[in-house]
Scaffold this active site. Structure first.
Site, PDB file in Angstrom:
ATOM      1  N   MET A  66       0.630  -1.082  -0.055  1.00  0.00           N
ATOM      2  CA  MET A  66      -0.012   0.279  -0.487  1.00  0.00           C
ATOM      3  C   MET A  66       0.902   1.099   0.291  1.00  0.00           C
ATOM      4  O   MET A  66       0.901   1.292   1.298  1.00  0.00           O
ATOM      5  CB  MET A  66      -1.162   0.240   1.577  1.00  0.00           C
ATOM      6  CG  MET A  66      -1.442   1.170   1.840  1.00  0.00           C
ATOM      7  SD  MET A  66      -3.383   1.586   0.333  1.00  0.00           S
ATOM      8  CE  MET A  66      -2.747   3.175  -0.082  1.00  0.00           C
ATOM      9  N   PRO A  67       1.214   1.485  -1.192  1.00  0.00           N
ATOM     10  CA  PRO A  67       2.467   2.847  -0.916  1.00  0.00           C
ATOM     11  C   PRO A  67       1.245   4.408  -1.637  1.00  0.00           C
ATOM     12  O   PRO A  67       0.111   3.947  -2.115  1.00  0.00           O
ATOM     13  CB  PRO A  67       3.245   2.906  -2.032  1.00  0.00           C
ATOM     14  CG  PRO A  67       1.911   1.178  -3.163  1.00  0.00           C
ATOM     15  CD  PRO A  67       1.525   0.916  -2.446  1.00  0.00           C
ATOM     16  N   PHE A  68       1.859   5.051  -0.861  1.00  0.00           N
ATOM     17  CA  PHE A  68       1.406   6.386  -1.340  1.00  0.00           C
ATOM     18  C   PHE A  68       2.253   6.762  -2.038  1.00  0.00           C
ATOM     19  O   PHE A  68       3.077   7.482  -1.161  1.00  0.00           O
ATOM     20  CB  PHE A  68       0.689   7.207  -0.005  1.00  0.00           C
ATOM     21  CG  PHE A  68       0.364   8.223   0.256  1.00  0.00           C
ATOM     22  CD1 PHE A  68      -1.096   8.390  -0.953  1.00  0.00           C
ATOM     23  CD2 PHE A  68       0.640   9.455   0.338  1.00  0.00           C
ATOM     24  CE1 PHE A  68      -1.675   9.866  -1.410  1.00  0.00           C
ATOM     25  CE2 PHE A  68       0.106  10.652   0.028  1.00  0.00           C
ATOM     26  CZ  PHE A  68      -1.069  10.502  -0.571  1.00  0.00           C
ATOM     27  N   ASP A  84      -3.117  -1.534  -6.637  1.00  0.00           N
ATOM     28  CA  ASP A  84      -2.996  -0.518  -5.367  1.00  0.00           C
ATOM     29  C   ASP A  84      -2.490   0.830  -6.049  1.00  0.00           C
ATOM     30  O   ASP A  84      -1.417   1.056  -5.190  1.00  0.00           O
ATOM     31  CB  ASP A  84      -1.928  -1.150  -4.632  1.00  0.00           C
ATOM     32  CG  ASP A  84      -1.744  -0.836  -3.272  1.00  0.00           C
ATOM     33  OD1 ASP A  84      -2.545   0.611  -3.015  1.00  0.00           O
ATOM     34  OD2 ASP A  84      -1.292  -1.046  -2.186  1.00  0.00           O
ATOM     35  N   THR A 115       5.397   6.988   0.592  1.00  0.00           N
ATOM     36  CA  THR A 115       5.209   6.156   2.017  1.00  0.00           C
ATOM     37  C   THR A 115       4.666   4.743   1.683  1.00  0.00           C
ATOM     38  O   THR A 115       3.899   4.600   1.107  1.00  0.00           O
ATOM     39  CB  THR A 115       4.080   6.729   2.033  1.00  0.00           C
ATOM     40  OG1 THR A 115       4.808   8.974   2.214  1.00  0.00           O
ATOM     41  CG2 THR A 115       4.000   6.331   3.810  1.00  0.00           C
TER      42      THR A 115
END
Length: 133
Positions: A1-3, A39, A74
């Site tokens: 789950m990267p932002f 994702d 992130t």
């Protein structure tokens, strides 16, 4: 789950370039870290080079110019140094292929955190106790 946050400076910072850079980063995350293809959470921001809203120098001998792109990712902790290095390489390769951005102008940072540091909606910490990636 990267932002992912991408800030593009100079040149053609229109929607097409930003979209291409977003695709480059996402595809690199999928290929090198095994992130799920659906994702994708990104903030893409264009900066006007004439106003000088981004700053850069030639630190460590890398000759950057107005085509600079800052990529801040992130994600949850746990990737090896080798996988991170593969990610950096692949982002630079795909940024050049998709958006015409020279690899020397691709500046990437990773910030790692834990599962409890994420809420993906509904006010819940979906990863707490779930064991999901």
């Amino acid at each position: 789950m990267p932002f992912v946050r991408i800030d593009a400076h100079g040149g053609d910072t229109g929607g097409d370039r930003l979209d291409a850079l977003g695709r480059a980063v996402h595809d690199a995350l999928v290929e090198t870290l095994g992130i799920a293809s659906d994702d994708r959470f990104q903030v893409l921001t264009a900066h006007d080079a004439a106003r000088g809203t981004l700053r850069y120098d030639d630190y460590l001998g890398v000759r950057r110019d107005a085509g600079i792109v800052f990529v801040a990712i992130t994600l949850r902790a746990g990737r090896t140094t080798g996988r991170k290095e593969a990610l950096y390489r692949r982002i630079a390769e795909l940024a050049e292929e998709y958006a015409g951005t020279e690899p020397r102008n691709v500046f990437v940072t990773l910030t790692e955190n834990t599962s409890a540091d994420w809420s993906l909606g509904d006010g819940l910490a979906q990863y707490v106790g779930s064991g999901s990636c």
